[in-house]
Design a protein around this motif. Structure first.
Motif, short mmCIF file in Angstrom:
data_model
loop_
_atom_site.label_atom_id
_atom_site.label_comp_id
_atom_site.label_asym_id
_atom_site.label_seq_id
_atom_site.Cartn_x
_atom_site.Cartn_y
_atom_site.Cartn_z
N HIS A 1 61.59 63.97 53.42
CA HIS A 1 62.80 63.44 52.82
C HIS A 1 62.93 63.78 51.35
O HIS A 1 63.95 64.28 50.90
CB HIS A 1 62.84 61.92 53.02
CG HIS A 1 64.13 61.31 52.62
ND1 HIS A 1 65.18 61.16 53.49
CD2 HIS A 1 64.56 60.83 51.44
CE1 HIS A 1 66.18 60.61 52.87
NE2 HIS A 1 65.85 60.40 51.63
N LEU B 1 59.46 55.31 34.94
CA LEU B 1 60.70 55.17 35.71
C LEU B 1 60.86 56.33 36.68
O LEU B 1 61.22 56.14 37.85
CB LEU B 1 61.90 55.13 34.77
CG LEU B 1 62.18 53.80 34.09
CD1 LEU B 1 63.33 53.96 33.12
CD2 LEU B 1 62.53 52.76 35.13
N ALA B 2 60.53 57.55 36.21
CA ALA B 2 60.64 58.70 37.11
C ALA B 2 59.64 58.58 38.25
O ALA B 2 59.96 58.87 39.41
CB ALA B 2 60.41 59.99 36.32
N THR C 1 60.64 56.25 41.06
CA THR C 1 61.65 56.85 41.93
C THR C 1 61.03 57.88 42.86
O THR C 1 61.37 57.94 44.04
CB THR C 1 62.74 57.52 41.09
OG1 THR C 1 63.04 56.66 40.01
CG2 THR C 1 63.96 57.78 41.89
N ALA D 1 59.59 56.06 45.73
CA ALA D 1 60.58 55.48 46.65
C ALA D 1 61.28 56.56 47.46
O ALA D 1 61.72 56.31 48.59
CB ALA D 1 61.60 54.67 45.87
N LEU D 2 61.37 57.80 46.91
CA LEU D 2 62.09 58.86 47.61
C LEU D 2 61.41 59.27 48.91
O LEU D 2 62.01 59.99 49.70
CB LEU D 2 62.22 60.09 46.70
CG LEU D 2 63.37 60.05 45.73
CD1 LEU D 2 63.37 61.31 44.89
CD2 LEU D 2 64.67 59.96 46.48
N ASN E 1 60.99 57.48 51.24
CA ASN E 1 61.93 56.89 52.19
C ASN E 1 61.30 56.37 53.47
O ASN E 1 61.72 56.70 54.58
CB ASN E 1 63.04 57.90 52.54
CG ASN E 1 64.30 57.19 53.00
OD1 ASN E 1 64.37 55.96 52.94
ND2 ASN E 1 65.28 57.93 53.44
N PHE F 1 59.06 52.04 49.86
CA PHE F 1 59.90 51.16 49.04
C PHE F 1 59.07 50.00 48.51
O PHE F 1 59.17 49.63 47.35
CB PHE F 1 61.07 50.59 49.84
CG PHE F 1 62.07 51.64 50.23
CD1 PHE F 1 62.38 52.66 49.37
CD2 PHE F 1 62.68 51.60 51.46
CE1 PHE F 1 63.28 53.63 49.72
CE2 PHE F 1 63.58 52.57 51.83
CZ PHE F 1 63.89 53.58 50.96
N VAL G 1 67.01 59.50 33.08
CA VAL G 1 66.13 59.34 34.23
C VAL G 1 66.53 58.11 35.03
O VAL G 1 66.63 58.15 36.27
CB VAL G 1 64.65 59.24 33.78
CG1 VAL G 1 63.77 58.75 34.90
CG2 VAL G 1 64.17 60.58 33.30
N LEU H 1 65.55 61.94 56.18
CA LEU H 1 65.68 63.38 56.36
C LEU H 1 64.36 64.01 56.77
O LEU H 1 64.27 65.21 56.95
CB LEU H 1 66.17 64.02 55.06
CG LEU H 1 67.53 63.54 54.56
CD1 LEU H 1 67.85 64.18 53.23
CD2 LEU H 1 68.61 63.90 55.56
N THR H 2 63.32 63.17 56.87
CA THR H 2 62.03 63.69 57.31
C THR H 2 62.15 64.18 58.74
O THR H 2 62.74 63.50 59.59
CB THR H 2 60.97 62.59 57.22
OG1 THR H 2 60.94 62.11 55.90
CG2 THR H 2 59.61 63.11 57.61
#
Lengths: 496, 187
Positions: free
Chosen positions: A105, A144-145, A148, A151-152, A154, A159, B153, B170-171
Motif C-alpha cells: 500500500h 511527524l513524517a 505517517t 500509518a501508510l 494501512n 494505525f 509535512v 492497495l496491498t
C-alpha cells in the motif's frame, strides 16, 4: 528607530545548509512530479530518492569539520558529519526494500518518498545544531513524517502503532520543551555552548542544582522515550510490530542515531561540568534497559517482537557508552550503530520477504517462530543468512556486532567501569539464548505441514540489499580498523 | 499601582477559571473557562510589556487551539455531565500535587539569582513586534524555515491519511489465490 541590518553573505556560510536543502528539494521534486504525471511507476521514485540520497551523501562529505554557519545556529562538527553519513547510508539500504515483487500500500503513494526525504532532512537538522530550538523543530519534522510512514502501511495494527508512537512522541516533545524552557530560565540561552559557559560560572550557587536536576530529568525523559529506554520502552515492540518490517528495522537505527547525537551534546555537557549524578542516572537507565529488555525478549513468541526487544537491549548497551563520556566511549556509540545498522536491517529485511497479507501461522502474530521452522529445507540460503544475522546480533566473533560490543566493553574497562563490562558480558550471554532459539527453529525443527511458507516477496533488489548486509556482517573484520580510526578522528576533532 | 492590582486580579481570575476547568463535570463549562483563562493569561504578557507574545497567546491558544477543541467537541453530546472514574482519588491527588510542586520548584529556582541576561535586549523606543521580527529573521531564520517544512509535512500527512484511498488496501492480495489452493487441496 532601528538601524538597518547588514549581513554579508560570506558570514552566513551557506554551504552548511547544503545537505538538508538537497533532501528538501528532492522531496519537493517528487511532489511536483506526481502533480505533473500521477501515473508514474514507483521504480522511478525509488531511483530518484536513491539519486537524491547520493547527492546528499556527497554534500555531507564535502563539508569541513568544525564550522559554524547562519549566525552560529548550524554546527558542523565531526559528530554531525558521521551521524549524517550513517543516516544517509541506512536510508540508501532502506529505500530499495520497497522494490518487492508484490505491491504494497504505502509504496503506491509518491508522497511516501517525499515524506521520507523530509524526514531525513529533519534528522539532519537535528544533528547539525546545538541550538535547542532547531533541534526541536528538526525532531518534530522527522517524527511527524515517520508517524505517517508507519500509518501508510494501512493495516489496523499499523494505525495502532502510528497513534501509539504519535501519543508517546507528543508526550516526549512536551518534556523536551519544558526541559529547554528550564535551561533557558537558568542560563538565558538555548545554545548549548553558551549554556555550558553560563552554568560553569554558576555551579557554586545554592539553589542551582535543583533547577539543573529539573532540566536534565525532563530532557532525559524526552530522550528516553525516543531511544526507547527502560522504563519508557513500552511503545517500541507494539510500534515495531505494526510498522512494516523494513521500517521497523530503519526505526531501530536512524531515529536513535539522531537522538543519541543530541543526547551526547546535552548530557555530555552536564557530565563535563562535573555533575556526577547525571552519569549515575544514565548508567541506571542503561543497565535496566539492557537487562530487562533481554528478559522480555526471552518470552516473546513473535520474531519481530523479539527483534524489537533485542534492539531496545542494544540501545541500552550504547547508552552505557554515553555515560562514559570519553572519546573512546563516544566512538563506541557510532561504531556500534554503524555495525548494528547492516545486521539489523538485514534481519528485518529477511522478515520482509516473508510478509503475507493474511496471518497464516497464528491469529495474533505475523512472524511467529513456527513460521521459520525448518526453513533450512525450504530455503537453505535464506536460513543460513538469517542465522548469520542472528549470530552477529548475539555477538559471536568474527561477525560485525561482536566488534561493536568488544569496543564498548573496552571503553568501559578503560574508564574504570569493570562492573559495567561484566554486566554487558552477562547480558550478551542471556541474549544468545533467544537468538539461538530462532536458529534452532530454522535448522532443527520440521516445517509446519499444514501451511506452506511462501517467500513470495523476494526480488532482485531485495536480494542485493540482503547480500550487501551479509557482506558487511561477515567482512567486518576487514574494515573494522579503518572505520574505528575514521570515527575516532572525527570525534576527537570535534572535542568530545 | 495599577499594575499590581491588575496582576492580582488576573492571577485570582486565572486560577479560579482553571479550577473550574479541572473540577467541572460539564465539557461546555470546562471549555469556556479554559478559553477565558487563556485570554486572561495574555493579560500577564501585556502587563510585562510583551505585547507581541500577548497577541500570539490570544491568536494561538484562544483562536486556534480552542477552535480545534470546539470542533472536536461537536462530535460529542456536550450538555451531558461526564461520569469520572476515579478509583483512587487520594493517589491521584498525591501524584498530581507532587508533580505540580516539583514543577513550581524547578521554575522558581532560577528566580533566586539574577544572573540571567537577555541575549537580545529590547531597543528603547522600538515596538515589541519589530524586535521579535529582527531576531526571527536573522538569527532564527533557519528554525523558522524548518518550521515551515514541518507544517508542509503535517499537511501532506493529513491529506494522504484522511483523503487518498486509505479506506481501501492497495496491498496485493494473494490470500484469494491461496484460499483457492487450499480448497483444491481439500478436495
Amino acid at each position: 528607530m532601528l538601524q538597518p541590518i547588514n549581513v554579508s553573505l560570506e558570514s552566513l556560510n551557506l554551504i552548511t545548509l547544503a545537505p538538508m536543502l538537497v533532501a528538501i528539494a528532492g522531496g519537493l521534486i517528487i511532489l511536483v512530479l506526481d502533480l505533473i504525471n500521477s501515473k508514474l511507476h514507483k521504480t522511478l521514485y525509488v531511483m530518484l530518492t536513491l539519486l537524491i540520497l547520493f547527492i546528499d551523501f556527497g554534500a555531507v562529505l564535502g563539508l569541513n569539520v568544525n564550522e559554524r554557519g547562519f549566525f552560529d545556529v548550524m554546527l558542523i562538527d565531526g559528530v554531525s558529519i558521521i551521524s549524517q553519513l550513517m543516516i544517509i547510508v541506512a536510508s540508501m539500504l532502506f529505500i530499495p526494500l520497497s522494490l518487492t515483487s508484490k505491491r504494497f500500500h504505502e509504496y503506491s503513494y509518491p508522497e511516501f518518498f517525499a515524506l521520507f526525504l523530509f524526514m531525513i532532512a529533519g534528522f539532519q537538522f537535528m544533528v547539525t545544531s546545538d541550538n535547542l530550538i532547531l533541534i526541536f523543530v528538526g525532531l518534530e519534522t522527522a517524527s511527524l513524517a515517520l508517524y505517517t510512514l508507519i500509518a501508510l502501511h494501512n493495516r489496523s495494527n499499523s494505525f495502532e502503532a502510528a497513534v501509539k508512537y504519535f501519543t508517546m512522541g507528543a508526550l516526549s516533545a512536551g518534556f523536551y520543551a519544558m526541559g529547554s524552557a528550564v535551561i533557558y530560565g537558568l542560563t538565558g540561552s538555548i545554545e548549548l555552548y553558551k549554556v555550558a559557559a553560563v552554568l560553569s560560572l554558576r555551579m557554586d550557587e545554592a539553589s542551582i542544582m535543583i533547577a539543573i536536576f529539573g532540566a536534565s530529568v525532563l530532557l532525559l525523559t524526552a530522550f528516553a522515550f525516543k531511544l526507547s529506554l527502560f522504563p519508557f520502552h513500552t511503545w517500541a515492540p507494539d510500534v515495531y510490530e505494526g510498522a512494516s518490517a523494513p521500517l521497523a528495522g530503519y526505526m531501530s537505527v536512524v531515529p536513535k542515531v539522531a537522538a543519541f547525537v543530541v543526547s551526547i551534546r546535552i548530557f555530555g555537557m552536564y557530565i563535563d561540568l562535573g555533575i556526577e549524578w547525571v552519569r549515575i542516572i544514565i548508567l541506571v537507565l542503561a543497565v535496566g534497559t539492557m537487562t530487562l529488555a533481554n528478559i522480555m525478549a526471552l518470552v516473546q513468541e513473535d520474531v519481530k517482537r523479539m527483534l524489537a526487544y533485542s534492539s531496545i537491549s542494544h540501545a541500552g548497551f550504547i547508552m552505557a557508552a554515553l555515560a562514559l563520556d570519553t572519546t573512546e566511549g563516544t566512538t563506541a556509540i557510532f561504531l556500534y550503530y554503524a555495525l548494528f545498522m547492516f545486521t539489523n536491517l538485514g534481519a528485518f529485511a529477511m522478515l520482509w520477504i516473508s510478509r503475507h497479507k493474511v496471518r497464516r501461522f497464528s491469529d495474533r502474530y505475523d512472524n511467529p517462530y513456527e513460521k521459520f521452522a525448518g526453513l533450512i529445507n525450504i530455503m537453505p540460503m535464506g536460513a543460513v543468512i538469517m542465522a548469520l544475522f542472528m549470530l552477529s546480533l548475539a555477538g559471536v566473533p568474527p561477525f560485525s556486532v561482536f566488534w561493536g560490543k568488544i569496543y564498548v566493553m573496552q571503553a568501559a574497562v578503560n574508564s574504570g567501569y569493570v562492573w559495567l563490562a561484566i554486566v554487558m558480558g552477562l547480558n550478551s550471554a542471556i541474549a544468545a539464548y533467544y537468538y539461538l532459539k530462532l536458529i534452532v527453529f530454522m535448522f532443527l525443527k520440521e516445517p509446519v505441514k499444514s501451511v506452506d511458507t511462501v517467500y513470495y516477496n523476494l526480488s532482485k533488489p531485495l536480494m542485493a540489499v540482503i547480500g550487501l548486509a551479509t557482506v558487511a556482517t561477515i567482512g567486518a573484520i576487514f574494515y573494522i580498523q579503518p572505520l574505528i580510526s575514521y570515527i575516532y578522528y572525527m570525534i576527537s576533532a570535534s572535542g568530545y | 499601582m495599577y499594575e499590581t492590582i491588575a496582576f492580582y486580579l488576573f492571577s485570582a481570575l486565572t486560577i479560579g477559571l482553571f479550577l473550574i476547568t479541572v473540577m467541572s463535570k460539564n465539557v461546555l463549562y470546562a471549555m469556556t473557562s479554559l478559553a477565558a483563562g487563556m485570554v486572561l493569561i495574555s493579560g500577564f504578557f501585556f502587563i510585562l510589556g510583551a505585547d507581541f507574545l500577548g497577541v500570539v497567546q490570544l491568536i494561538v491558544y484562544v483562536g486556534a487551539i480552542m477552535a480545534l477543541y470546539s470542533f472536536a467537541m461537536m462530535f460529542f453530546d456536550a450538555t451531558r455531565d461526564i461520569k469520572e472514574k476515579n478509583t483512587n482519588s487520594g493517589l491521584v491527588f498525591l501524584l498530581g500535587g507532587l508533580s505540580a510542586l516539583v514543577l513550581v520548584m524547578i521554575f522558581a529556582a532560577p528566580i533566586h539569582s539574577d544572573a540571567v541576561q537577555a541575549l537580545y535586549p529590547m531597543h528603547e523606543g522600538v515596538g515589541n513586534a519589530q524586535d521579535v521580527g529582527i531576531v526571527l529573521f536573522t538569527k532564527y531564520l533557519v528554525p523558522f524555515e524548518v518550521a515551515a517544512v514541518m507544517l508542509l509535512v503535517a499537511m501532506i500527512a493529513g491529506i494522504i491519511l484522511a483523503g487518498k484511498k486509505m479506506d481501501q488496501s492497495l496491498t496485493e492480495d494473494a490470500s484469494a489465490d491461496d484460499e483457492i489452493l487450499i480448497q483444491k487441496d481439500a478436495k
